[in-house]
Motif scaffolding. Structure first.
Motif, PDB file in Angstrom:
ATOM      1  N   UNK A   1       3.093   4.221  -6.279  1.00  0.00           N
ATOM      2  CA  UNK A   1       3.173   3.463  -5.401  1.00  0.00           C
ATOM      3  C   UNK A   1       2.098   3.382  -4.369  1.00  0.00           C
ATOM      4  N   UNK A   2       1.867   2.705  -3.613  1.00  0.00           N
ATOM      5  CA  UNK A   2       0.783   2.623  -2.340  1.00  0.00           C
ATOM      6  C   UNK A   2       1.517   3.062  -1.026  1.00  0.00           C
ATOM      7  N   UNK A   3       2.604   3.461  -1.060  1.00  0.00           N
ATOM      8  CA  UNK A   3       3.294   3.698   0.267  1.00  0.00           C
ATOM      9  C   UNK A   3       3.970   5.333   0.115  1.00  0.00           C
ATOM     10  N   UNK A   4       3.120   6.191  -0.546  1.00  0.00           N
ATOM     11  CA  UNK A   4       3.595   7.610  -0.990  1.00  0.00           C
ATOM     12  C   UNK A   4       2.948   8.522   0.084  1.00  0.00           C
ATOM     13  N   UNK A   5       1.948   8.216   0.726  1.00  0.00           N
ATOM     14  CA  UNK A   5       1.105   8.956   1.692  1.00  0.00           C
ATOM     15  C   UNK A   5       1.586   8.660   3.041  1.00  0.00           C
ATOM     16  N   UNK A   6       1.117   9.380   4.093  1.00  0.00           N
ATOM     17  CA  UNK A   6       1.460   9.294   5.610  1.00  0.00           C
ATOM     18  C   UNK A   6       0.652   8.041   6.144  1.00  0.00           C
ATOM     19  N   UNK A   7      -0.164   8.424   6.711  1.00  0.00           N
ATOM     20  CA  UNK A   7      -0.827   7.471   7.454  1.00  0.00           C
ATOM     21  C   UNK A   7      -2.289   7.687   7.746  1.00  0.00           C
ATOM     22  N   UNK A   8      -3.231   6.586   7.877  1.00  0.00           N
ATOM     23  CA  UNK A   8      -4.807   6.866   8.060  1.00  0.00           C
ATOM     24  C   UNK A   8      -4.924   7.763   9.128  1.00  0.00           C
TER      25      UNK A   8
ATOM     26  N   UNK B   1      14.258  -5.063  15.795  1.00  0.00           N
ATOM     27  CA  UNK B   1      13.489  -4.736  17.216  1.00  0.00           C
ATOM     28  C   UNK B   1      13.499  -3.400  17.479  1.00  0.00           C
ATOM     29  N   UNK B   2      12.237  -2.564  17.071  1.00  0.00           N
ATOM     30  CA  UNK B   2      12.227  -1.143  17.385  1.00  0.00           C
ATOM     31  C   UNK B   2      12.348  -0.730  18.703  1.00  0.00           C
ATOM     32  N   UNK B   3      13.069  -0.029  19.125  1.00  0.00           N
ATOM     33  CA  UNK B   3      13.022   0.345  20.673  1.00  0.00           C
ATOM     34  C   UNK B   3      11.655   0.868  21.079  1.00  0.00           C
ATOM     35  N   UNK B   4      10.964   1.967  19.972  1.00  0.00           N
ATOM     36  CA  UNK B   4       9.897   2.569  20.284  1.00  0.00           C
ATOM     37  C   UNK B   4       8.733   1.510  19.840  1.00  0.00           C
ATOM     38  N   UNK B   5       8.722   0.199  20.243  1.00  0.00           N
ATOM     39  CA  UNK B   5       7.596  -0.498  19.572  1.00  0.00           C
ATOM     40  C   UNK B   5       6.353  -0.305  19.887  1.00  0.00           C
ATOM     41  N   UNK B   6       5.985   0.468  20.744  1.00  0.00           N
ATOM     42  CA  UNK B   6       4.655   1.073  20.883  1.00  0.00           C
ATOM     43  C   UNK B   6       4.310   1.559  19.764  1.00  0.00           C
ATOM     44  N   UNK B   7       5.018   2.197  18.845  1.00  0.00           N
ATOM     45  CA  UNK B   7       4.399   3.012  17.487  1.00  0.00           C
ATOM     46  C   UNK B   7       3.920   1.926  16.706  1.00  0.00           C
ATOM     47  N   UNK B   8       4.529   0.748  16.811  1.00  0.00           N
ATOM     48  CA  UNK B   8       4.054  -0.089  15.955  1.00  0.00           C
ATOM     49  C   UNK B   8       2.601  -1.001  16.445  1.00  0.00           C
TER      50      UNK B   8
ATOM     51  N   UNK C   1       2.557 -12.454   7.062  1.00  0.00           N
ATOM     52  CA  UNK C   1       2.620 -11.131   7.675  1.00  0.00           C
ATOM     53  C   UNK C   1       1.593 -10.361   7.401  1.00  0.00           C
ATOM     54  N   UNK C   2       1.012  -9.422   8.062  1.00  0.00           N
ATOM     55  CA  UNK C   2      -0.155  -8.503   7.872  1.00  0.00           C
ATOM     56  C   UNK C   2       0.538  -7.150   7.570  1.00  0.00           C
ATOM     57  N   UNK C   3       0.306  -6.590   6.119  1.00  0.00           N
ATOM     58  CA  UNK C   3       0.982  -5.375   5.995  1.00  0.00           C
ATOM     59  C   UNK C   3       0.526  -4.463   6.420  1.00  0.00           C
ATOM     60  N   UNK C   4       1.424  -3.351   7.035  1.00  0.00           N
ATOM     61  CA  UNK C   4       0.919  -1.911   7.351  1.00  0.00           C
ATOM     62  C   UNK C   4       1.447  -0.918   6.576  1.00  0.00           C
ATOM     63  N   UNK C   5       2.778  -0.999   6.337  1.00  0.00           N
ATOM     64  CA  UNK C   5       3.484   0.237   5.411  1.00  0.00           C
ATOM     65  C   UNK C   5       2.396   0.675   4.333  1.00  0.00           C
ATOM     66  N   UNK C   6       2.317  -0.315   3.580  1.00  0.00           N
ATOM     67  CA  UNK C   6       1.531  -0.195   2.206  1.00  0.00           C
ATOM     68  C   UNK C   6      -0.008   0.010   2.422  1.00  0.00           C
ATOM     69  N   UNK C   7      -0.398  -0.076   3.618  1.00  0.00           N
ATOM     70  CA  UNK C   7      -1.836  -0.264   3.919  1.00  0.00           C
ATOM     71  C   UNK C   7      -2.502   0.535   4.992  1.00  0.00           C
ATOM     72  N   UNK C   8      -2.157   1.737   4.960  1.00  0.00           N
ATOM     73  CA  UNK C   8      -2.438   2.733   6.033  1.00  0.00           C
ATOM     74  C   UNK C   8      -1.901   3.152   7.105  1.00  0.00           C
ATOM     75  N   UNK C   9      -0.692   2.405   7.303  1.00  0.00           N
ATOM     76  CA  UNK C   9       0.127   2.759   8.524  1.00  0.00           C
ATOM     77  C   UNK C   9       1.274   3.615   8.005  1.00  0.00           C
ATOM     78  N   UNK C  10       1.819   4.269   9.146  1.00  0.00           N
ATOM     79  CA  UNK C  10       3.158   5.119   8.792  1.00  0.00           C
ATOM     80  C   UNK C  10       4.331   4.061   8.504  1.00  0.00           C
TER      81      UNK C  10
END
Length: 348
Positions: free
Chosen positions: A8-15, A238-245, A203-212
């Motif tokens: 898959x394309x979400x096996x690694x961590x993040x850029x 609604x993520x409490x630590x929304x700043x991570x996103x 929506x613009x995907x992050x999970x599969x595209x370089x984001x955690x």
């Protein structure tokens, strides 16, 4: 020796640029729920990239959560969402949309895509059905780019579908979980600006595209979904630590990184497809993006599984299976070369 991972394309961590930025600000105190300066900075960059300065932009954690939240927000209780029979919400989300009280109304798929003609036929059939008040009403249309089959909608196809949606007053929603890979394809002719023009929500995907993790919902017309922030809260989205996103999308939309991050995957997938063709493998679909679907004889699949992790896709017949090989933003040339050697050795 560990197996090569092309499952898959979400096996690694993040850029690395995201991890570096996170390390820089890790101990700074940030307001919650995406109300922080980083998130607002990311929103402005996304608005600019999409050419819609008044857009609402919201950050959610994952794709299924995003689909369920957006679809629930757009539909009334008696409405359903139109999608390809092979669409992600119809096949690989464990009934998440139905759990929210809405039926997925399926259309035939053509290499993973719906057509404007089939959509119009469904809507005409509904409107002319004398029993329509007893039926689930089509309330919106769902597509994805790339599709579940790894294919791409052309600009012409999306324009035709959008035109039918607007004629019938239906919102068009595009799932962009793998959007970075679509944008990196040489054959792609659909830009972020055109998505903002043709779609009511995407929506613009992050999970599969370089984001955690993380997906950025773009609503080009401000206020199109009233109180979406509160709807997210209701859905546990609604993520409490929304700043991570916000941090991650701020990095992805700095210096055009999001438009570049998928290029390594496209190059790797292209080499994999070329090798498969060269050695006589049968491709299931001619996909231009980062996913490669190939038909293997079952014994051949078993041999390949000894050295390569891949995804089972579906049974082709009693003796053959469709598998998926997926490259990602982090796929290395070294691993790609190793896979090519294994594929050459695994020819029947």
């Amino acid at each position: 020796m560990s197996r090569l991972s092309f499952a898959s394309d979400y096996m690694e961590g993040a850029h690395e640029a995201i991890l570096s930025r996170l390390r820089e600000i890790n101990y700074e105190k940030m307001q919650g729920y995406g109300t922080d300066p980083l998130s607002e900075q990311a929103r402005e960059k996304i608005r600019s990239a999409c050419g819609c300065p008044e857009a609402d932009v919201f950050f959610l954690v994952g794709g299924t959560q995003t689909n369920a939240t957006v679809i629930s927000a757009l539909l009334r209780s008696y409405e359903g969402v139109v999608a390809a029979v092979s669409g992600h919400i119809s096949t690989h989300e464990a009934g998440a949309i139905e759990l929210g009280g809405h039926k997925v109304l399926t259309l035939p798929e053509h290499e993973g895509k719906i057509t404007a003609a089939d959509l119009r036929e469904l809507l005409v059939r509904f409107e002319t059905d004398e029993a329509r008040d007893h039926l689930v009403r089509p309330g919106m249309v769902y597509v994805s780019q790339p599709t579940e089959s790894g294919t791409l909608y052309s600009l012409r196809e999306l324009r035709e579908i959008s035109a039918v949606c607007r004629e019938y007053g239906l919102p068009l929603y595009l799932d962009g979980a793998r959007l970075a890979y679509a944008l990196a394809c040489p054959s792609n002719d659909v830009s972020l600006q055109e998505l903002a023009e043709l779609c009511d929500v995407f929506y613009i995907g992050g999970t599969k595209c370089g984001a955690l993790f993380g997906e950025a919902v773009v609503i080009p017309k401000r206020g199109f979904i009233p109180h979406f922030f509160t709807i997210m809260k209701q859905h546990g989205a609604l993520l409490a630590k929304g700043w991570l996103l916000g941090l991650q999308f701020d990095v992805l939309f700095t210096d055009g990184l999001y438009l570049k991050v998928g290029k390594a995957a496209i190059a790797a997938a292209g080499r994999i497809r070329a090798t498969l063709r060269e050695y006589g493998y049968q491709l299931c679909w001619d996909t231009p993006a980062n996913q490669v679907f190939v038909i293997l004889e079952n014994a051949q699949m078993k041999r390949l599984a000894e050295s390569v992790e891949f995804s089972f896709w579906e049974k082709y017949d009693a003796t053959h299976t469709v598998i998926r090989l997926a490259a990602s933003w982090a796929t290395t040339e070294e691993d790609t070369e190793k896979l090519l050697v294994v594929l050459k050795e695994n020819v029947v």
